[in-house]
Design a protein around this motif. Structure first.
Motif, short mmCIF file in Angstrom:
data_model
loop_
_atom_site.label_atom_id
_atom_site.label_comp_id
_atom_site.label_asym_id
_atom_site.label_seq_id
_atom_site.Cartn_x
_atom_site.Cartn_y
_atom_site.Cartn_z
N TYR A 11 -31.95 41.88 -53.41
CA TYR A 11 -32.87 42.19 -52.32
C TYR A 11 -33.95 41.11 -52.24
N PRO A 57 -42.27 47.09 -49.72
CA PRO A 57 -43.40 46.48 -49.00
C PRO A 57 -44.75 47.10 -49.32
N ARG A 58 -44.73 48.33 -49.86
CA ARG A 58 -46.00 49.01 -50.16
C ARG A 58 -46.43 48.85 -51.61
N HIS A 115 -35.67 48.24 -52.09
CA HIS A 115 -35.16 47.82 -50.78
C HIS A 115 -36.32 47.33 -49.91
N PRO A 116 -36.10 46.24 -49.15
CA PRO A 116 -37.18 45.70 -48.31
C PRO A 116 -37.65 46.64 -47.21
N ARG A 117 -36.86 47.68 -46.89
CA ARG A 117 -37.33 48.69 -45.94
C ARG A 117 -37.66 50.00 -46.65
N GLY A 118 -37.64 49.99 -47.97
CA GLY A 118 -37.99 51.16 -48.75
C GLY A 118 -39.45 51.09 -49.19
N VAL A 178 -40.49 56.07 -45.17
CA VAL A 178 -39.25 55.37 -45.48
C VAL A 178 -38.22 55.75 -44.42
N PRO A 179 -37.47 54.79 -43.88
CA PRO A 179 -36.50 55.09 -42.83
C PRO A 179 -35.47 56.13 -43.26
N ARG A 189 -32.64 51.75 -55.32
CA ARG A 189 -32.56 51.28 -53.93
C ARG A 189 -33.83 51.65 -53.17
N SER A 202 -32.44 56.26 -42.73
CA SER A 202 -31.18 55.68 -43.18
C SER A 202 -31.13 55.48 -44.68
N LEU A 203 -32.30 55.34 -45.31
CA LEU A 203 -32.37 55.17 -46.76
C LEU A 203 -32.50 56.49 -47.50
#
Length: 282
Positions: free
Chosen positions: A204, A166-167, A160-163, A143-144, A156, A146-147
């Protein structure tokens, strides 16, 4: 594993109207309880309940607390009822990092550490993560950063689509479960901050290919074992892990902070997940 400072759910938005009567009426109607039924539960009379709700009678402090208990009013809202009736709040709101809650923090940390290698975490009323074990850390790999800036928020991070979204192989189902859970909490606590969080995560985007109706995710076919609850199917290091979650709260809390804490544990839902997680702990 560090314990974060607690975050309050924020002031409730009370129905319009003077005094405690409209508040009590709103809670009674929300619980779908008649004046007569509430009176029988609280060892009172329907006439007295009616007088309290219309402002013709001022309830005693004991009566306010008794009615709140029978209406299953959350601890934070019980303080609001007492204030509206002209009494001092009964329940303190102690910061989680206060020495007075050392036993609570230590107990929760022992509990979630003892649950390893399976994931477990503690969240507050706004789903901010107050403590988490190494099983949760494992799921958050990739996970990035930033999150992952505190305060971490479980909703979140999950949606979140970058959290984690997607998995998650059955994202549409799991997302629906989480949003429904938040809707129930909003109806119970009437928190503007929780409503804002709900609106944020509900907005989201959901990928077109996100898992839909099947519990096994897209094109997974029927699972080789029956699920006894909606599973979280999440990819990790090329594998699909399967969990069902359980949420625990404190019994008869006397502090607002403690009342709003929840311990969520993730139970492996298939033998392959058990075997994989146990192999990581060797």
């Amino acid at each position: 594993m560090a314990t974060a400072a607690s975050t309050a759910a924020g002031p409730s938005t009370a129905p319009a109207g003077p005094g405690v009567g409209p508040l009590l009426r709103a809670w009674r109607e929300r619980r779908r309880v008649s004046q007569l039924e509430l009176a029988l539960r609280a060892d009172s009379s329907a006439r007295h309940i009616s007088f309290v709700e219309t402002g013709r009678s001022r309830p005693s402090e004991e009566m306010v607390l008794r009615l709140a208990e029978h209406l299953e009013v959350p601890v934070r809202e019980r303080n609001a009822l007492l204030l509206a009736a002209g009494y001092a709040p009964r329940y303190p709101e102690t910061p989680l990092d206060d020495p007075a809650l050392d036993a609570v923090r230590a107990g929760m940390e022992r509990l979630i550490q003892g649950y390893e290698p399976y994931p477990a975490l503690v969240v507050d009323a706004l789903y901010d993560v107050q403590a988490a074990n190494r099983g949760i850390t494992m799921l958050l790999e990739g996970v990035p950063e930033s999150l992952l800036v505190p305060p971490l928020n479980a909703m979140r991070l999950t949606l979140h689509p970058r959290g984690l979204a997607p998995r998650i192989r059955n994202l549409r189902e799991w997302r629906g479960h989480l949003l429904a859970q938040m809707e129930r909490q909003i109806a119970l606590h009437r928190s503007a901050a929780l409503r804002a969080l709900y609106e944020e995560v509900a907005a989201y985007p959901v990928p077109e290919e996100a898992g839909a109706a099947g519990a096994g995710g897209p094109d997974a076919g029927d699972p080789p074992y029956p699920y006894f609850a909606l599973p979280l199917l999440i990819e990790h290091d090329g594998r699909v892990l399967s969990f069902v979650s359980s949420i625990s709260t404190f019994n008869t809390p006397m502090d607002v902070t403690v009342a709003e804490l929840a311990i969520e544990t993730f139970l492996p839902a298939d033998p392959a997940t058990v075997k994989y997680l146990q192999s990581l702990s060797i």
